[in-house]
Motif scaffolding. Structure first.
Motif, PDB file in Angstrom:
ATOM      1  N   GLN A   1       7.982  19.092 -59.396  1.00 34.45           N
ATOM      2  CA  GLN A   1       7.401  17.947 -60.080  1.00 34.45           C
ATOM      3  C   GLN A   1       6.918  16.942 -59.046  1.00 34.45           C
ATOM      4  OE1 GLN A   1      10.064  16.001 -62.780  1.00 34.45           O
ATOM      5  NE2 GLN A   1       8.554  14.457 -63.380  1.00 34.45           N
ATOM      6  N   VAL A   2       5.751  16.371 -59.280  1.00 42.09           N
ATOM      7  CA  VAL A   2       5.212  15.343 -58.406  1.00 42.09           C
ATOM      8  C   VAL A   2       6.019  14.071 -58.591  1.00 42.09           C
ATOM      9  CG1 VAL A   2       3.216  13.892 -57.902  1.00 42.09           C
ATOM     10  CG2 VAL A   2       2.918  16.325 -58.423  1.00 42.09           C
ATOM     11  N   GLN A   3       6.356  13.451 -57.476  1.00 39.10           N
ATOM     12  CA  GLN A   3       7.109  12.207 -57.509  1.00 39.10           C
ATOM     13  C   GLN A   3       6.436  11.161 -56.634  1.00 39.10           C
ATOM     14  OE1 GLN A   3      11.315  12.781 -56.652  1.00 39.10           O
ATOM     15  NE2 GLN A   3      11.236  14.845 -57.501  1.00 39.10           N
ATOM     16  N   LEU A   4       6.266   9.976 -57.183  1.00 36.52           N
ATOM     17  CA  LEU A   4       5.791   8.822 -56.442  1.00 36.52           C
ATOM     18  C   LEU A   4       6.837   7.732 -56.589  1.00 36.52           C
ATOM     19  CD1 LEU A   4       2.050   8.676 -57.614  1.00 36.52           C
ATOM     20  CD2 LEU A   4       2.916   9.586 -55.450  1.00 36.52           C
ATOM     21  N   VAL A   5       7.305   7.200 -55.472  1.00 38.28           N
ATOM     22  CA  VAL A   5       8.372   6.211 -55.491  1.00 38.28           C
ATOM     23  C   VAL A   5       7.922   4.974 -54.734  1.00 38.28           C
ATOM     24  CG1 VAL A   5      10.762   5.707 -54.921  1.00 38.28           C
ATOM     25  CG2 VAL A   5      10.114   8.013 -55.630  1.00 38.28           C
ATOM     26  N   GLU A   6       7.852   3.851 -55.446  1.00 37.11           N
ATOM     27  CA  GLU A   6       7.484   2.581 -54.837  1.00 37.11           C
ATOM     28  C   GLU A   6       8.729   1.887 -54.295  1.00 37.11           C
ATOM     29  OE1 GLU A   6       4.842   2.886 -58.623  1.00 37.11           O
ATOM     30  OE2 GLU A   6       6.913   3.310 -58.050  1.00 37.11           O
ATOM     31  N   SER A   7       8.524   1.093 -53.261  1.00 40.55           N
ATOM     32  CA  SER A   7       9.591   0.266 -52.720  1.00 40.55           C
ATOM     33  C   SER A   7       8.971  -0.953 -52.055  1.00 40.55           C
ATOM     34  CB  SER A   7      10.451   1.037 -51.719  1.00 40.55           C
ATOM     35  OG  SER A   7       9.686   1.463 -50.608  1.00 40.55           O
ATOM     36  N   GLY A   8       9.792  -1.941 -51.763  1.00 36.64           N
ATOM     37  CA  GLY A   8       9.346  -3.123 -51.052  1.00 36.64           C
ATOM     38  C   GLY A   8       9.161  -4.351 -51.906  1.00 36.64           C
ATOM     39  N   GLY A   9       9.317  -4.215 -53.208  1.00 37.18           N
ATOM     40  CA  GLY A   9       9.193  -5.368 -54.074  1.00 37.18           C
ATOM     41  C   GLY A   9      10.372  -6.308 -53.917  1.00 37.18           C
TER      42      GLY A   9
ATOM     43  N   ALA B   1       5.882   6.379 -51.557  1.00 36.55           N
ATOM     44  CA  ALA B   1       6.106   7.665 -50.928  1.00 36.55           C
ATOM     45  C   ALA B   1       5.973   8.784 -51.950  1.00 36.55           C
ATOM     46  CB  ALA B   1       7.484   7.709 -50.281  1.00 36.55           C
ATOM     47  N   ALA B   2       5.260   9.835 -51.576  1.00 35.33           N
ATOM     48  CA  ALA B   2       5.039  10.978 -52.451  1.00 35.33           C
ATOM     49  C   ALA B   2       5.888  12.159 -52.016  1.00 35.33           C
ATOM     50  CB  ALA B   2       3.570  11.378 -52.451  1.00 35.33           C
ATOM     51  N   SER B   3       6.384  12.898 -52.982  1.00 36.02           N
ATOM     52  CA  SER B   3       7.136  14.110 -52.704  1.00 36.02           C
ATOM     53  C   SER B   3       6.951  15.090 -53.855  1.00 36.02           C
ATOM     54  CB  SER B   3       8.622  13.806 -52.502  1.00 36.02           C
ATOM     55  OG  SER B   3       9.198  13.266 -53.683  1.00 36.02           O
ATOM     56  N   GLY B   4       7.421  16.311 -53.657  1.00 34.92           N
ATOM     57  CA  GLY B   4       7.344  17.323 -54.693  1.00 34.92           C
ATOM     58  C   GLY B   4       6.148  18.250 -54.584  1.00 34.92           C
TER      59      GLY B   4
ATOM     60  N   ARG C   1      -2.831   3.907 -45.599  1.00 36.37           N
ATOM     61  CA  ARG C   1      -2.012   5.083 -45.867  1.00 36.37           C
ATOM     62  C   ARG C   1      -1.695   5.817 -44.583  1.00 36.37           C
ATOM     63  NH1 ARG C   1      -5.210   8.634 -49.996  1.00 36.37           N
ATOM     64  NH2 ARG C   1      -3.370   9.983 -49.739  1.00 36.37           N
ATOM     65  N   ASP C   2      -0.588   6.506 -44.618  1.00 38.36           N
ATOM     66  CA  ASP C   2      -0.153   7.358 -43.525  1.00 38.36           C
ATOM     67  C   ASP C   2       0.066   8.736 -44.130  1.00 38.36           C
ATOM     68  OD1 ASP C   2       1.098   8.768 -41.499  1.00 38.36           O
ATOM     69  OD2 ASP C   2       2.361   7.102 -40.887  1.00 38.36           O
ATOM     70  N   ASN C   3      -0.920   9.600 -43.989  1.00 33.75           N
ATOM     71  CA  ASN C   3      -0.845  10.906 -44.635  1.00 33.75           C
ATOM     72  C   ASN C   3       0.253  11.785 -44.050  1.00 33.75           C
ATOM     73  OD1 ASN C   3      -2.881  10.278 -46.406  1.00 33.75           O
ATOM     74  ND2 ASN C   3      -4.493  11.280 -45.230  1.00 33.75           N
ATOM     75  N   ALA C   4       0.593  11.569 -42.791  1.00 34.53           N
ATOM     76  CA  ALA C   4       1.679  12.325 -42.191  1.00 34.53           C
ATOM     77  C   ALA C   4       3.004  12.043 -42.882  1.00 34.53           C
ATOM     78  CB  ALA C   4       1.785  12.020 -40.701  1.00 34.53           C
ATOM     79  N   LYS C   5       3.131  10.852 -43.449  1.00 37.48           N
ATOM     80  CA  LYS C   5       4.337  10.464 -44.171  1.00 37.48           C
ATOM     81  C   LYS C   5       4.154  10.524 -45.682  1.00 37.48           C
ATOM     82  CE  LYS C   5       5.945   7.333 -40.540  1.00 37.48           C
ATOM     83  NZ  LYS C   5       6.330   5.935 -40.209  1.00 37.48           N
ATOM     84  N   ASN C   6       2.978  10.942 -46.128  1.00 39.42           N
ATOM     85  CA  ASN C   6       2.662  10.961 -47.557  1.00 39.42           C
ATOM     86  C   ASN C   6       2.963   9.615 -48.204  1.00 39.42           C
ATOM     87  OD1 ASN C   6       1.716  13.648 -47.741  1.00 39.42           O
ATOM     88  ND2 ASN C   6       3.830  14.418 -47.859  1.00 39.42           N
ATOM     89  N   THR C   7       2.564   8.561 -47.529  1.00 42.21           N
ATOM     90  CA  THR C   7       2.895   7.217 -47.959  1.00 42.21           C
ATOM     91  C   THR C   7       1.660   6.328 -47.953  1.00 42.21           C
ATOM     92  OG1 THR C   7       5.152   7.429 -47.100  1.00 42.21           O
ATOM     93  CG2 THR C   7       4.342   5.199 -47.505  1.00 42.21           C
ATOM     94  N   VAL C   8       1.535   5.499 -48.971  1.00 43.85           N
ATOM     95  CA  VAL C   8       0.486   4.496 -49.047  1.00 43.85           C
ATOM     96  C   VAL C   8       1.143   3.124 -49.092  1.00 43.85           C
ATOM     97  CG1 VAL C   8       0.342   4.580 -51.571  1.00 43.85           C
ATOM     98  CG2 VAL C   8      -1.625   3.778 -50.236  1.00 43.85           C
TER      99      VAL C   8
END
Length: 122
Positions: A1-9, A23-26, A72-79
Motif C-alpha cells: 500500500q502506498v503511504q505518505l506521512v507528513e511531519s513538521g507541523g 515521506a513516501a513508502s510502500g 524534494r529529495d527523491n533519494a529520500k522519497n521526501t517532499v
C-alpha cells in the motif's frame, strides 16, 4: 500500500517559519509529482504548492507565493514545504499528495497523507 506521512507541523508565532516534510513508502514514487494542500476549519481543501518529480517545475497558490517554497529529495522519497512569514490565516491541516503529473486540483493526485496540523498564533 502506498503511504505518505507528513511531519513538521506544530504551533508557531506569526512571522515565524516551519518546514513540513512528506515521506513516501510502500512503493516507488519515481516519476510522480507532489502537491501540498491545506484545509482550515469551515473551509474546503485548497491547493498550496506542487512540484514536478524532477523538481524542475513548481507552482504556488497566490495566497502563499513569495512566502512558501517547495522542494524534494527523491533519494529520500521526501517532499518539503518551507513556510516563512507565517500568518494566522495559514492555520490549517496540511496534506501532501502524489500524482502522475503536476497539477493544482485535488483530483490530479492519487495518493494522500493523513495531514499535519499547523497553527499560527498572533
Amino acid at each position: 500500500q502506498v503511504q505518505l506521512v507528513e511531519s513538521g507541523g506544530g504551533l508557531v508565532q506569526a512571522g515565524g517559519s516551519l518546514r513540513l516534510s512528506c515521506a513516501a513508502s510502500g512503493r516507488t514514487f519515481s516519476g510522480y509529482a507532489k502537491g501540498w494542500f491545506r484545509q482550515a476549519p469551515g473551509k474546503e481543501r485548497e491547493f498550496v504548492a506542487a512540484i514536478s518529480w524532477s523538481g524542475g517545475n513548481t507552482y504556488f497558490a497566490d495566497s502563499v507565493k513569495g512566502r512558501f517554497t517547495i522542494s524534494r529529495d527523491n533519494a529520500k522519497n521526501t517532499v518539503y514545504l518551507q513556510m516563512n512569514s507565517l500568518k494566522p490565516e495559514d492555520t490549517a491541516v496540511y496534506y501532501c499528495a502524489a500524482g502522475p503529473v503536476l497539477g493544482w486540483g485535488r483530483y490530479d493526485y492519487d495518493y494522500w497523507g493523513q495531514g499535519t496540523q499547523v497553527t499560527v498564533s498572533s
